[in-house]
Enzyme design. Structure first.
Site, PDB file in Angstrom:
ATOM      1  N   TYR A 179       4.240  38.650   8.706  1.00  0.00           N
ATOM      2  CA  TYR A 179       3.168  38.106   7.870  1.00  0.00           C
ATOM      3  C   TYR A 179       1.829  38.189   8.612  1.00  0.00           C
ATOM      4  O   TYR A 179       0.839  38.707   8.093  1.00  0.00           O
ATOM      5  CB  TYR A 179       3.462  36.644   7.480  1.00  0.00           C
ATOM      6  CG  TYR A 179       2.215  35.901   7.070  1.00  0.00           C
ATOM      7  CD1 TYR A 179       1.660  36.087   5.806  1.00  0.00           C
ATOM      8  CD2 TYR A 179       1.554  35.056   7.974  1.00  0.00           C
ATOM      9  CE1 TYR A 179       0.478  35.448   5.449  1.00  0.00           C
ATOM     10  CE2 TYR A 179       0.383  34.423   7.625  1.00  0.00           C
ATOM     11  CZ  TYR A 179      -0.156  34.619   6.364  1.00  0.00           C
ATOM     12  OH  TYR A 179      -1.331  33.996   6.030  1.00  0.00           O
ATOM     13  N   SER A 198      -6.590  35.198   8.208  1.00  0.00           N
ATOM     14  CA  SER A 198      -5.989  33.978   8.752  1.00  0.00           C
ATOM     15  C   SER A 198      -6.316  33.827  10.226  1.00  0.00           C
ATOM     16  O   SER A 198      -6.428  34.820  10.957  1.00  0.00           O
ATOM     17  CB  SER A 198      -4.473  34.068   8.581  1.00  0.00           C
ATOM     18  OG  SER A 198      -3.828  33.048   9.308  1.00  0.00           O
ATOM     19  N   LYS A 210      -1.898  40.520   8.038  1.00  0.00           N
ATOM     20  CA  LYS A 210      -3.303  40.084   8.020  1.00  0.00           C
ATOM     21  C   LYS A 210      -4.120  40.914   9.014  1.00  0.00           C
ATOM     22  O   LYS A 210      -5.225  41.358   8.724  1.00  0.00           O
ATOM     23  CB  LYS A 210      -3.409  38.589   8.327  1.00  0.00           C
ATOM     24  CG  LYS A 210      -2.828  37.700   7.235  1.00  0.00           C
ATOM     25  CD  LYS A 210      -3.538  37.906   5.892  1.00  0.00           C
ATOM     26  CE  LYS A 210      -2.886  37.180   4.747  1.00  0.00           C
ATOM     27  NZ  LYS A 210      -3.473  37.503   3.426  1.00  0.00           N
TER      28      LYS A 210
HETATM   29  N1  UFG Z   1       4.896  20.900  11.270  1.00  0.00           N
HETATM   30  C1  UFG Z   1       5.842  19.921  11.535  1.00  0.00           C
HETATM   31  N2  UFG Z   1       6.825  19.702  10.613  1.00  0.00           N
HETATM   32  C2  UFG Z   1       6.898  20.397   9.443  1.00  0.00           C
HETATM   33  C3  UFG Z   1       5.928  21.390   9.172  1.00  0.00           C
HETATM   34  C4  UFG Z   1       4.944  21.621  10.113  1.00  0.00           C
HETATM   35  O1  UFG Z   1       5.810  19.281  12.592  1.00  0.00           O
HETATM   36  O2  UFG Z   1       7.826  20.153   8.666  1.00  0.00           O
HETATM   37  C5  UFG Z   1       3.834  21.140  12.255  1.00  0.00           C
HETATM   38  C6  UFG Z   1       3.878  22.545  12.831  1.00  0.00           C
HETATM   39  O3  UFG Z   1       4.736  22.602  13.926  1.00  0.00           O
HETATM   40  C7  UFG Z   1       2.405  22.746  13.185  1.00  0.00           C
HETATM   41  C8  UFG Z   1       1.655  21.919  12.153  1.00  0.00           C
HETATM   42  O4  UFG Z   1       2.604  21.011  11.609  1.00  0.00           O
HETATM   43  O5  UFG Z   1       2.158  22.180  14.449  1.00  0.00           O
HETATM   44  C9  UFG Z   1       1.095  22.769  11.031  1.00  0.00           C
HETATM   45  O6  UFG Z   1       2.127  23.578  10.510  1.00  0.00           O
HETATM   46  P1  UFG Z   1       1.932  24.433   9.184  1.00  0.00           P
HETATM   47  O7  UFG Z   1       3.185  25.178   8.941  1.00  0.00           O
HETATM   48  O8  UFG Z   1       1.409  23.566   8.093  1.00  0.00           O
HETATM   49  O9  UFG Z   1       0.739  25.393   9.565  1.00  0.00           O
HETATM   50  P2  UFG Z   1       0.693  26.533  10.676  1.00  0.00           P
HETATM   51  O10 UFG Z   1      -0.495  26.222  11.501  1.00  0.00           O
HETATM   52  O11 UFG Z   1       1.956  26.741  11.367  1.00  0.00           O
HETATM   53  O12 UFG Z   1       0.533  27.761   9.711  1.00  0.00           O
HETATM   54  C10 UFG Z   1      -0.673  28.293   9.471  1.00  0.00           C
HETATM   55  C11 UFG Z   1      -0.671  29.004   8.118  1.00  0.00           C
HETATM   56  C12 UFG Z   1       0.078  30.296   8.188  1.00  0.00           C
HETATM   57  C13 UFG Z   1      -0.249  31.066   9.434  1.00  0.00           C
HETATM   58  C14 UFG Z   1      -0.024  30.219  10.634  1.00  0.00           C
HETATM   59  C15 UFG Z   1      -0.262  30.939  11.918  1.00  0.00           C
HETATM   60  O13 UFG Z   1      -0.120  28.192   7.104  1.00  0.00           O
HETATM   61  O14 UFG Z   1      -0.291  31.065   7.064  1.00  0.00           O
HETATM   62  O15 UFG Z   1      -0.902  29.129  10.552  1.00  0.00           O
HETATM   63  O16 UFG Z   1       0.067  30.168  13.015  1.00  0.00           O
HETATM   64  F1  UFG Z   1       0.502  32.175   9.571  1.00  0.00           F
END
Ligand code: UFG
Length: 346
Positions: free
Chosen positions: A157, A132, A161
C-alpha cells in the site's frame, strides 16, 4: 478557453471517507462535482448525505478506473472537466501485504488510466493526488518536512503511494498533461459536523479512532493498544490526527492554487497535518473526556510496521497554501463518536 469548464471537477473515490468530505467543500465553494467511484469500499447512499449538507447532488458515474474503456468513454463525455482530485485507491495496509498485485493493479492502474485520458484533452489539467505520510517511514527528524527523505515503503500500500507520486512527477517532467499537487496526509479522523457523512469502515477497523468508537458502541470488547514500550512520553506511538473537514478544505485550496496558476512548479508536495503529535493514550483520553465514558482497553504487543512517531511540519502548507487546521483533537474525536452513535442508532 471557456470559463465554465474551470468549475467542473472530477473527484475519483468521491464516495469514500475523505472524498465525500471534499465533495462537500467543493460544492460549498461553487464547484460542480462529478464523482467516479467503483463502490468497492463505499456506498451510493453517501450521495444522500452529501446532498443533505449542500442541497446539491453531485453527478455520479460507477466506474472502476482499471476499466480502460469505461474511463475512456467517461472522458469523451466529460471533456470539459477543469480538474481532477484523485482519491480512488485501496487503503488497507495489512490487506496490501496479502494482496500486493491487487494493490499495484488498482492503485497504479487507476492513475495511469486517468493520465492516458487526460493526455487526450491536450491541455494542462490541475491534478490533486492523495498521498500519505507513510512515504517518510520513521523520519529521522520531527516534525517532518516535505524534504525529509523518502524511506523504503513498509507495505505494498505504502509503495503504491510512493510510486504514484513518482509516476506523476515523471509525467510532469516530460509532458504538459497535468499540474500536480501531492498531498501527504497524516492521520485523518472525525466526521462532518452535520453527521450526514463520516467514516464507514468495512469489517474490523485497523485504524485507531474507528476502533475506539466501535468499541464504545459495543462492537468489540476492548481496544488493544499496540505497544507501550516505545521511546515516547507515555510509551505509546505518536501520530498527527487531523480532522477530515480541515483536511478536505486543503484540497479545495490546493485546487484553487492550480486553477489560478499560483504553483511554483508543475509538481508540488504538501504535508497535511496539525503539526501536533498525540500518543495513542492521549487519543483514548480525548475520547473519554469528550464522551464522558470510560473505554475498555488493554496493552498488547507492538504491531509490525508501526513507526514510533510521525507528525507534520505544517509551515509549507501554512505559508504557501495559506491553509491551516482549525479543529482540535477533541473536536475530531467527538465528531467521530457522534457519527458512530448515529449510524448505530444509539
Ligand atoms: N493502534 C492501536 N490499536 C488499534 C489500532 C491502532 O494501538 O486497534 C495504534 C497504532 O499502533 C498506531 C496508532 O494507533 O500507533 C494509529 O494507528 P492507525 O492504524 O490509526 O494509523 P497509522 O498511523 O498506522 O496508519 C496511517 C494511515 C495509513 C498509512 C500509515 C502509515 O492510516 O494509511 O499511517 O504508517 F499507511
Amino acid at each position: 478557453m471557456s470559463h465554465s469548464y474551470l468549475k467542473k471537477i472530477l473527484v475519483t473515490g468521491g464516495l469514500g471517507f475523505i472524498g465525500s468530505h471534499t465533495v462537500v467543500e467543493l460544492q460549498q465553494q461553487g464547484f460542480e462535482v462529478i464523482i467516479i467511484d467503483d463502490l468497492s469500499n463505499s456506498s451510493k447512499e453517501v450521495l444522500n448525505g452529501i446532498t443533505a449538507i449542500t442541497q446539491q447532488t453531485p453527478a455520479f458515474a460507477e466506474i472502476d478506473l482499471k476499466d480502460k474503456q469505461a474511463v475512456s468513454a467517461f472522458f469523451s463525455n466529460h471533456s470539459d472537466i477543469g480538474g481532477i482530485i484523485h482519491f480512488a485507491a485501496y487503503k488497507a495496509v495489512g490487506e496490501s501485504v496479502e494482496k500486493p498485485l491487487q494493490y499495484y493493479d488498482n492503485n497504479l492502474g487507476g492513475i495511469v488510466n486517468l493520465l492516458l485520458e487526460a493526455e487526450k484533452l491536450n491541455r494542462s489539467l490541475p491534478f490533486i493526488f492523495s498521498s500519505s505520510c507513510t512515504v517518510y517511514g520513521q523520519a529521522d527528524a520531527l516534525p517532518i518536512t516535505e524534504d525529509a527523505p523518502i524511506k523504503k515503503a513498509n507495505s505494498p500500500y505504502g509503495n503504491t503511494k510512493q510510486i504514484g507520486e513518482e509516476i506523476l512527477f515523471d509525467v510532469t517532467q516530460s509532458k504538459d498533461i497535468v499540474n500536480v499537487i501531492s498531498l501527504r496526509y497524516f492521520n485523518p479522523i472525525g466526521a462532518h459536523p452535520s453527521l450526514e457523512i463520516g467514516e464507514l469502515p468495512i469489517g474490523k477497523p485497523q485504524n485507531l479512532v474507528p476502533f475506539i468508537t466501535q468499541t464504545a458502541a459495543g462492537l468489540h470488547d476492548k481496544l488493544t493498544i499496540f505497544g507501550d514500550d516505545y521511546p515516547t512520553t507515555d510509551g505509546t506511538c505518536v501520530r498527527d490526527y487531523i480532522h477530515v473537514v480541515d483536511l478536505s478544505k486543503a484540497h479545495v485550496v490546493a485546487l484553487q492554487r492550480l486553477l489560478n496558476q499560483k504553483q511554483t512548479s508543475n509538481y508540488e508536495v504538501f504535508n497535511l497535518g496539525t503539526g501536533t503529535g498525540s500518543s495513542v493514550l492521549e487519543v483514548v483520553q480525548s475520547f473519554e473526556r469528550t464522551s464522558g465514558r470510560s473505554l475498555a482497553y488493554e496493552i498488547g504487543p507492538r504491531r509490525t510496521g508501526d513507526v514510533i512517531a510521525a507528525y507534520a511540519d505544517t509551515s509549507k502548507a501554512n505559508n504557501e497554501l495559506g491553509w491551516k487546521t482549525e479543529k482540535t483533537l477533541d473536536e475530531a474525536v467527538d465528531s467521530a463518536w457522534k457519527w458512530e452513535q448515529k449510524i448505530r442508532g444509539i
